[in-house]
Design a protein around this motif. Structure first.
Motif, PDB file in Angstrom:
ATOM      1  N   UNK A 279      36.650  32.109  62.755  1.00 50.64           N
ATOM      2  CA  UNK A 279      38.020  31.750  62.403  1.00 50.64           C
ATOM      3  C   UNK A 279      38.097  30.663  61.330  1.00 50.64           C
ATOM      4  N   UNK A 280      37.095  29.837  61.187  1.00 48.59           N
ATOM      5  CA  UNK A 280      37.196  28.694  60.290  1.00 48.59           C
ATOM      6  C   UNK A 280      36.674  28.987  58.898  1.00 48.59           C
ATOM      7  N   UNK A 281      37.264  28.330  57.908  1.00 51.03           N
ATOM      8  CA  UNK A 281      36.730  28.353  56.557  1.00 51.03           C
ATOM      9  C   UNK A 281      37.115  29.522  55.692  1.00 51.03           C
ATOM     10  N   UNK A 282      37.783  30.503  56.212  1.00 47.14           N
ATOM     11  CA  UNK A 282      38.148  31.669  55.395  1.00 47.14           C
ATOM     12  C   UNK A 282      39.528  31.442  54.801  1.00 47.14           C
ATOM     13  N   UNK A 283      39.617  31.486  53.461  1.00 53.29           N
ATOM     14  CA  UNK A 283      40.894  31.260  52.799  1.00 53.29           C
ATOM     15  C   UNK A 283      41.137  32.351  51.777  1.00 53.29           C
ATOM     16  N   UNK A 284      42.398  32.595  51.508  1.00 56.84           N
ATOM     17  CA  UNK A 284      42.786  33.553  50.473  1.00 56.84           C
ATOM     18  C   UNK A 284      43.078  32.757  49.204  1.00 56.84           C
ATOM     19  N   UNK A 285      42.331  33.041  48.154  1.00 59.70           N
ATOM     20  CA  UNK A 285      42.511  32.317  46.896  1.00 59.70           C
ATOM     21  C   UNK A 285      43.779  32.779  46.192  1.00 59.70           C
ATOM     22  N   UNK A 286      44.194  32.033  45.179  1.00 57.54           N
ATOM     23  CA  UNK A 286      45.376  32.422  44.403  1.00 57.54           C
ATOM     24  C   UNK A 286      45.159  33.747  43.685  1.00 57.54           C
TER      25      UNK A 286
ATOM     26  N   UNK B 178      45.594  36.400  46.236  1.00 53.93           N
ATOM     27  CA  UNK B 178      47.028  36.554  46.520  1.00 53.93           C
ATOM     28  C   UNK B 178      47.709  37.369  45.427  1.00 53.93           C
ATOM     29  N   UNK B 179      47.312  37.131  44.189  1.00 54.68           N
ATOM     30  CA  UNK B 179      47.877  37.893  43.080  1.00 54.68           C
ATOM     31  C   UNK B 179      47.518  39.373  43.198  1.00 54.68           C
ATOM     32  N   UNK B 180      46.253  39.646  43.523  1.00 58.13           N
ATOM     33  CA  UNK B 180      45.820  41.034  43.690  1.00 58.13           C
ATOM     34  C   UNK B 180      46.554  41.703  44.849  1.00 58.13           C
TER      35      UNK B 180
ATOM     36  N   UNK C 250      52.643  36.454  51.740  1.00 58.17           N
ATOM     37  CA  UNK C 250      52.339  35.661  50.546  1.00 58.17           C
ATOM     38  C   UNK C 250      53.475  34.678  50.264  1.00 58.17           C
ATOM     39  N   UNK C 251      54.702  35.156  50.373  1.00 58.35           N
ATOM     40  CA  UNK C 251      55.863  34.318  50.102  1.00 58.35           C
ATOM     41  C   UNK C 251      55.944  33.136  51.066  1.00 58.35           C
ATOM     42  N   UNK C 252      55.628  33.376  52.358  1.00 58.67           N
ATOM     43  CA  UNK C 252      55.767  32.349  53.383  1.00 58.67           C
ATOM     44  C   UNK C 252      54.444  31.695  53.788  1.00 58.67           C
ATOM     45  N   UNK C 253      53.355  32.091  53.152  1.00 57.32           N
ATOM     46  CA  UNK C 253      52.006  31.603  53.527  1.00 57.32           C
ATOM     47  C   UNK C 253      51.771  31.752  55.027  1.00 57.32           C
ATOM     48  N   UNK C 254      52.051  32.935  55.539  1.00 62.13           N
ATOM     49  CA  UNK C 254      51.991  33.224  56.971  1.00 62.13           C
ATOM     50  C   UNK C 254      50.767  34.100  57.277  1.00 62.13           C
ATOM     51  N   UNK C 255      49.781  33.514  57.931  1.00 62.02           N
ATOM     52  CA  UNK C 255      48.542  34.236  58.245  1.00 62.02           C
ATOM     53  C   UNK C 255      48.768  35.366  59.244  1.00 62.02           C
ATOM     54  N   UNK C 256      49.638  35.139  60.235  1.00 64.42           N
ATOM     55  CA  UNK C 256      49.868  36.187  61.235  1.00 64.42           C
ATOM     56  C   UNK C 256      50.576  37.390  60.615  1.00 64.42           C
ATOM     57  N   UNK C 257      51.447  37.149  59.658  1.00 64.48           N
ATOM     58  CA  UNK C 257      52.122  38.249  58.954  1.00 64.48           C
ATOM     59  C   UNK C 257      51.110  39.033  58.111  1.00 64.48           C
ATOM     60  N   UNK C 258      50.184  38.320  57.484  1.00 71.24           N
ATOM     61  CA  UNK C 258      49.131  38.978  56.704  1.00 71.24           C
ATOM     62  C   UNK C 258      48.229  39.802  57.610  1.00 71.24           C
TER      63      UNK C 258
END
Length: 159
Positions: free
Chosen positions: A15-22, A25-27, A112-120
């Motif tokens: 669960x830790x350390x995984x991030x979506x880069x900008x 997000x664009x892709x 992406x709009x709300x920076x919501x991980x659960x929605x993603x």
């Protein structure tokens, strides 16, 4: 991590350390936009298939009522009603991948709009469902093709 261990539970599901880069997000946003377009086209195609199926059933029923014993029904033995029902079945079948793709696209944009991980996460769940549906469908059709070829070879050999 070796290539074989891609789905290793300890490394893959951490669960830790995984991030979506900008850039990612664009892709994803671009993919979501095109996905929404394709999903809407799928809904339009589904609606046209439903209308076509209803029209085929209507025309087939009228054609059968005007047919006499000496004239051939232009729809063949299957009849317009049968072809119309096939169209309706295919429309229902075609609807689900479009729905999964639409949900993926909408939820991805919202995430992406709300920076919501659960929605993603829900968006990717819909994407997984779409690919699962299409994968199983592909396997079923390959099996049907193989059975059809075997049946044709047996029928050809028996003549």
């Amino acid at each position: 991590m070796k290539n074989d261990d891609f789905l290793d539970k300890d490394s893959f599901y951490s669960e830790g350390g995984f991030q979506v880069t900008n850039a990612a997000k664009s892709f994803l946003a671009t993919s979501a936009s095109w996905g929404k377009f394709l999903a809407i086209m799928g809904f339009i195609g589904t609606a046209l298939m439903i209308l076509g199926g209803i029209a085929m059933m209507f025309v087939g029923a009228i054609s059968n009522s005007f047919s006499t014993g000496t004239t051939m029904n232009p729809f063949g033995a299957f009849g317009g009603v049968g072809i119309g029902l096939l169209y309706l079945f295919l429309a229902i079948f075609y609807f689900f991948p479009a729905l999964y793709l639409y949900n993926f696209s909408s939820k991805t944009k919202s995430a992406i709009r709300n920076s919501d991980s659960s929605e993603l996460e829900q968006a990717f769940k819909n994407l997984k469902s779409m690919f699962l549906f299409l994968g199983v469908t592909t396997i079923v059709f390959i099996a049907l093709y193989v059975l059809g070829i075997i049946f044709a070879m047996i029928a050809g050999a028996s003549m």
